[in-house]
Design a protein around this motif. Structure first.
Motif, PDB file in Angstrom:
ATOM      1  N   ASP A  69       0.826  -1.209   0.000  1.00 46.26           N
ATOM      2  CA  ASP A  69       0.000   0.000   0.000  1.00 46.26           C
ATOM      3  C   ASP A  69       0.859   1.257   0.000  1.00 46.26           C
ATOM      4  OD1 ASP A  69      -2.358  -1.404  -0.039  1.00 46.26           O
ATOM      5  OD2 ASP A  69      -2.606  -1.399   2.137  1.00 46.26           O
ATOM      6  N   LEU A 215      -9.134  12.507  -0.393  1.00 44.74           N
ATOM      7  CA  LEU A 215     -10.035  12.125   0.698  1.00 44.74           C
ATOM      8  C   LEU A 215     -11.494  12.255   0.288  1.00 44.74           C
ATOM      9  CD1 LEU A 215      -9.665  11.253   3.696  1.00 44.74           C
ATOM     10  CD2 LEU A 215     -10.026  13.644   4.313  1.00 44.74           C
ATOM     11  N   ARG A 221      -8.792   2.043  -3.247  1.00 39.41           N
ATOM     12  CA  ARG A 221      -7.528   2.081  -2.510  1.00 39.41           C
ATOM     13  C   ARG A 221      -6.309   2.125  -3.436  1.00 39.41           C
ATOM     14  NH1 ARG A 221      -6.630   1.484   2.693  1.00 39.41           N
ATOM     15  NH2 ARG A 221      -4.539   0.910   3.403  1.00 39.41           N
ATOM     16  N   ILE A 228      -2.657   9.811   2.057  1.00 39.50           N
ATOM     17  CA  ILE A 228      -3.809   9.123   2.628  1.00 39.50           C
ATOM     18  C   ILE A 228      -3.354   7.884   3.383  1.00 39.50           C
ATOM     19  CG2 ILE A 228      -5.959   7.922   2.103  1.00 39.50           C
ATOM     20  CD1 ILE A 228      -6.147  10.892   1.745  1.00 39.50           C
ATOM     21  N   ILE A 229      -2.376   7.158   2.828  1.00 34.39           N
ATOM     22  CA  ILE A 229      -1.836   5.982   3.514  1.00 34.39           C
ATOM     23  C   ILE A 229      -1.178   6.401   4.825  1.00 34.39           C
ATOM     24  CG2 ILE A 229      -0.305   4.005   3.305  1.00 34.39           C
ATOM     25  CD1 ILE A 229      -2.646   3.982   1.355  1.00 34.39           C
ATOM     26  N   ARG A 231      -1.894   9.019   6.588  1.00 37.88           N
ATOM     27  CA  ARG A 231      -2.986   9.397   7.502  1.00 37.88           C
ATOM     28  C   ARG A 231      -3.572   8.165   8.186  1.00 37.88           C
ATOM     29  NH1 ARG A 231      -8.484   9.544   6.638  1.00 37.88           N
ATOM     30  NH2 ARG A 231      -9.686  10.968   7.986  1.00 37.88           N
ATOM     31  N   GLU A 232      -3.765   7.095   7.445  1.00 39.53           N
ATOM     32  CA  GLU A 232      -4.302   5.865   8.026  1.00 39.53           C
ATOM     33  C   GLU A 232      -3.357   5.305   9.087  1.00 39.53           C
ATOM     34  OE1 GLU A 232      -5.072   3.151   4.885  1.00 39.53           O
ATOM     35  OE2 GLU A 232      -6.881   4.197   4.183  1.00 39.53           O
ATOM     36  N   ILE A 235      -3.674   7.415  12.222  1.00 37.17           N
ATOM     37  CA  ILE A 235      -4.934   7.147  12.918  1.00 37.17           C
ATOM     38  C   ILE A 235      -4.881   5.805  13.637  1.00 37.17           C
ATOM     39  CG2 ILE A 235      -7.397   6.676  12.592  1.00 37.17           C
ATOM     40  CD1 ILE A 235      -7.409   8.752  10.378  1.00 37.17           C
ATOM     41  N   GLN A 236      -4.300   4.794  12.979  1.00 38.94           N
ATOM     42  CA  GLN A 236      -4.178   3.484  13.605  1.00 38.94           C
ATOM     43  C   GLN A 236      -3.306   3.554  14.856  1.00 38.94           C
ATOM     44  OE1 GLN A 236      -2.706   0.895  10.559  1.00 38.94           O
ATOM     45  NE2 GLN A 236      -4.619   0.914   9.379  1.00 38.94           N
ATOM     46  N   LYS A 262       5.530   5.002  11.022  1.00 42.58           N
ATOM     47  CA  LYS A 262       5.069   6.395  10.960  1.00 42.58           C
ATOM     48  C   LYS A 262       6.231   7.343  10.664  1.00 42.58           C
ATOM     49  CE  LYS A 262       4.053   8.297  14.877  1.00 42.58           C
ATOM     50  NZ  LYS A 262       3.326   8.631  16.119  1.00 42.58           N
TER      51      LYS A 262
END
Length: 295
Positions: A69, A215, A221, A228-229, A231-232, A235-236, A262
């Motif tokens: 990804d 977004l 995907r 965006i990846i 950001r995920e 968030i995780q 990260k």
């Protein structure tokens, strides 16, 4: 040569000190992220990483280059940046050059109309409906067409054409039989390297950091940009920190991996811009003074 006065020396010392403070404030976050990306995630979470890496490891970069990804997002971001910057540059030149010509009838009215769009827009919902009607949802074009040109950059480039390129050169070319297209490609653009480099930097950085359009308009995907990846991943990591991971070894391991990934992704995401900027720095500095008074 006149010797510096005590006041001049004091000003120089204070100025140098303030610039050093600003340099540290700007560079330290980047340095911290670089050190954290090669440090043990537990040491980072416990606040042990300040200036040097603790528990040297490259697990974050290993996970980054093993994650499909992230690699696909990286490739998508490169595609959107290169294609979008090319479209931006062509559109900006084609708008700025005619508006810089004295013989263009109604150029002030056109310029006023363009400036009007800087203060008033259609809004998010009408824009989304327009993009949907044009069939650009979930396509690469939604990342490059809606932001195909910036009015502010048109103004900057038009000002450069007006103030840095003597109108007499274009008049002489017209007398020699050059068409407007030849004047643009044979005279104007070769003499406009500084402003073109500034525009490339402005547009490329904007595309590289863009995530809002993705977004809103992208749901598949395989078309997500790197932002965006990232950001995920963030968030995780935040979600895992809010959960009780004391009795969940699997979740704790995922948290450690997310922490390493990260910082590694942040370095990987900013590396192309950091590499590109030194080559365009001298043009960027010159572009800052576009429009200033010349003695």
């Amino acid at each position: 040569m006149d010797r510096e006065s005590w006041g001049d020396r004091l000003f120089g010392l204070i100025n140098g000190f303030m610039l050093a403070v600003v340099l540290i404030v700007v560079l330290y976050p980047l340095w911290f992220v670089a050190m954290a990306s090669i440090s043990d995630p537990m040491a980072v979470l416990n606040g042990k990483v300040w200036l040097w890496p603790q528990g040297l490891t490259l697990v974050g970069y290993e996970k980054v280059f093993a994650n499909k990804d992230i690699l696909q997002g990286y490739g998508n971001t490169l595609l959107y940046t290169v294609l979008g910057t090319a479209i931006n540059l062509v559109m900006t030149v084609l708008a700025a050059y005619p508006l810089s010509r004295r013989d263009l009838y109604g150029r002030n009215s056109v310029m006023a109309f363009l400036v009007f769009t800087m203060f008033f827009s259609g809004g998010m919902i009408p824009t989304y409906l327009l993009v949907k009607d044009l069939g650009m949802i979930n396509t690469i074009w939604v990342m490059v067409i809606p932001n195909a040109v910036s009015v502010w950059n048109i103004i900057i480039m038009r000002t450069f054409f007006q103030q840095s390129l003597p109108h007499e050169i274009q008049e002489a070319a017209q007398i020699d039989g050059c068409s407007n297209i030849k004047i643009l490609f044979k005279i104007v653009l070769p003499l406009s390297t500084p402003i073109l480099a500034v525009m490339v930097l402005f547009y490329a950085v904007g595309h590289w950091n863009a995530f809002f359009n993705a977004l809103v308009y992208l749901t598949e995907r395989d078309k997500f940009p790197l932002q965006i990846i990232l950001r995920e991943i963030l968030i995780q990591g935040q979600t895992a920190q809010m959960m009780d991971i004391g009795a969940q070894e699997g979740m704790a391991k995922k948290l450690m991996e997310a922490e390493s990934i990260k910082y590694a992704v942040v370095i990987a995401a900013n590396l192309p811009v950091l590499v590109l900027y030194p080559f365009l720095q001298r043009y960027f500095v010159k572009g800052i003074f576009i429009g200033s008074l010349k003695g």
